[in-house]
Design a protein around this motif. Structure first.
Motif, mmCIF file in Angstrom:
data_model
loop_
_atom_site.group_PDB
_atom_site.id
_atom_site.type_symbol
_atom_site.label_atom_id
_atom_site.label_comp_id
_atom_site.label_asym_id
_atom_site.label_seq_id
_atom_site.Cartn_x
_atom_site.Cartn_y
_atom_site.Cartn_z
ATOM 1 N N ALA A 79 0.805 -1.402 -0.013
ATOM 2 C CA ALA A 79 0.014 -0.102 -0.180
ATOM 3 C C ALA A 79 0.779 1.021 -0.038
ATOM 4 O O ALA A 79 0.690 2.365 -0.912
ATOM 5 N N MET A 80 1.957 1.376 0.840
ATOM 6 C CA MET A 80 2.954 2.201 0.982
ATOM 7 C C MET A 80 3.339 2.490 -0.513
ATOM 8 O O MET A 80 3.568 3.692 -1.106
ATOM 9 N N ASN A 81 3.955 1.508 -1.317
ATOM 10 C CA ASN A 81 4.555 1.592 -2.656
ATOM 11 C C ASN A 81 3.394 2.119 -3.682
ATOM 12 O O ASN A 81 3.817 2.934 -4.363
ATOM 13 N N GLU A 82 2.095 1.435 -3.246
ATOM 14 C CA GLU A 82 1.301 2.053 -4.406
ATOM 15 C C GLU A 82 1.027 3.590 -4.197
ATOM 16 O O GLU A 82 0.697 4.366 -4.967
ATOM 17 N N LEU A 83 0.906 4.094 -3.070
ATOM 18 C CA LEU A 83 0.887 5.551 -2.725
ATOM 19 C C LEU A 83 1.951 6.393 -3.361
ATOM 20 O O LEU A 83 1.638 7.462 -3.915
ATOM 21 N N LEU A 84 3.205 5.955 -3.021
ATOM 22 C CA LEU A 84 4.278 6.547 -3.528
ATOM 23 C C LEU A 84 4.184 6.493 -5.039
ATOM 24 O O LEU A 84 4.583 7.598 -5.834
ATOM 25 N N GLY A 85 3.797 5.381 -5.415
ATOM 26 C CA GLY A 85 3.930 5.456 -7.088
ATOM 27 C C GLY A 85 2.646 6.227 -7.502
ATOM 28 O O GLY A 85 2.946 7.033 -8.794
ATOM 29 N N PHE A 86 1.712 6.305 -6.951
ATOM 30 C CA PHE A 86 0.444 7.445 -7.442
ATOM 31 C C PHE A 86 0.969 8.821 -7.180
ATOM 32 O O PHE A 86 0.657 9.637 -8.193
ATOM 33 N N LEU A 87 1.837 9.063 -6.135
ATOM 34 C CA LEU A 87 2.221 10.561 -5.754
ATOM 35 C C LEU A 87 3.245 10.940 -6.993
ATOM 36 O O LEU A 87 3.387 11.921 -7.439
ATOM 37 N N THR A 88 3.992 9.930 -7.412
ATOM 38 C CA THR A 88 5.189 10.209 -8.380
ATOM 39 C C THR A 88 4.945 9.714 -9.973
ATOM 40 O O THR A 88 5.595 10.005 -10.654
ATOM 41 N N GLU A 89 3.703 9.356 -10.133
ATOM 42 C CA GLU A 89 3.321 8.904 -11.365
ATOM 43 C C GLU A 89 3.481 10.290 -12.470
ATOM 44 O O GLU A 89 2.991 11.349 -12.163
ATOM 45 N N LYS A 90 4.197 10.135 -13.581
ATOM 46 C CA LYS A 90 4.336 11.178 -14.545
ATOM 47 C C LYS A 90 5.011 12.297 -13.921
ATOM 48 O O LYS A 90 4.949 13.315 -14.311
ATOM 49 N N CYS A 91 5.927 11.887 -12.943
ATOM 50 C CA CYS A 91 6.682 13.076 -12.336
ATOM 51 C C CYS A 91 7.714 13.795 -13.387
ATOM 52 O O CYS A 91 8.218 13.105 -14.231
ATOM 53 N N CYS A 92 7.679 14.966 -13.233
ATOM 54 C CA CYS A 92 8.648 16.028 -13.864
ATOM 55 C C CYS A 92 8.812 15.678 -15.326
ATOM 56 O O CYS A 92 9.548 15.637 -16.227
ATOM 57 N N SER A 93 7.538 15.478 -15.984
ATOM 58 C CA SER A 93 7.244 15.074 -17.421
ATOM 59 C C SER A 93 8.398 14.112 -18.090
ATOM 60 O O SER A 93 8.676 14.394 -19.160
ATOM 61 N N GLY A 94 8.387 13.058 -17.161
ATOM 62 C CA GLY A 94 9.236 11.784 -17.702
ATOM 63 C C GLY A 94 10.537 11.970 -17.334
ATOM 64 O O GLY A 94 11.479 11.268 -17.565
ATOM 65 N N SER A 95 11.106 13.180 -16.842
ATOM 66 C CA SER A 95 12.694 13.356 -16.622
ATOM 67 C C SER A 95 12.897 12.954 -15.124
ATOM 68 O O SER A 95 11.914 12.981 -14.340
ATOM 69 N N SER A 96 14.013 12.742 -14.885
ATOM 70 C CA SER A 96 14.615 12.439 -13.513
ATOM 71 C C SER A 96 14.308 13.414 -12.556
ATOM 72 O O SER A 96 14.979 14.681 -12.891
ATOM 73 N N CYS A 97 13.755 13.378 -11.410
ATOM 74 C CA CYS A 97 13.746 14.336 -10.422
ATOM 75 C C CYS A 97 14.674 14.094 -9.335
ATOM 76 O O CYS A 97 14.609 14.849 -8.337
ATOM 77 N N GLN A 98 15.443 13.027 -9.224
ATOM 78 C CA GLN A 98 16.206 12.551 -8.088
ATOM 79 C C GLN A 98 16.995 13.512 -7.842
ATOM 80 O O GLN A 98 17.312 13.891 -6.485
ATOM 81 N N PRO A 99 17.972 14.210 -8.414
ATOM 82 C CA PRO A 99 18.856 15.328 -8.217
ATOM 83 C C PRO A 99 18.124 16.403 -7.226
ATOM 84 O O PRO A 99 18.860 16.907 -6.271
#
Length: 107
Positions: A79-99
């Protein structure tokens, strides 16, 4: 994940004691913690602990199991990973946001 489930999960976590409980359970791993250990870990009185655990369970973030005379609580990692996935879905227009996330957490 449906938006209504995400809202329920986020609402459950939008309270300081419940957030502390959930974080303690995530850190405890698959073994989980008995209610008394959770109360010690987060400094919550036993009188309110069951209410907070019930709220987290109703949101699908926490599971419980009986071991002898103890009830052991664990975080529901799926459930936690599903929530994280929902929140980050299509993050940053497909670019890496990690930095950017690393910079923010380092500050």
């Amino acid at each position: 994940m449906k938006p209504s489930q995400a809202v329920a999960s986020l609402a459950a976590l939008a309270q300081e004691t419940r957030l502390s409980i959930f974080r303690a359970l995530v850190q405890a791993g698959g073994d989980g913690l008995a209610a008394g250990k959770i109360a010690e870990a987060v400094g919550a009185p036993s009188s309110t602990l069951s209410f907070h655990l019930k709220e987290l369970a109703a949101a699908g973030l926490v599971r419980s199991r009986q071991e002898g005379r103890f009830v052991i609580y664990t975080a529901d990692y799926a459930a936690m990973n599903e929530l994280l996935g929902f929140l980050t879905e299509k993050c940053c227009s497909g670019s890496s946001c990690q930095p950017a996330a690393r910079q923010r957490s380092a500050a």
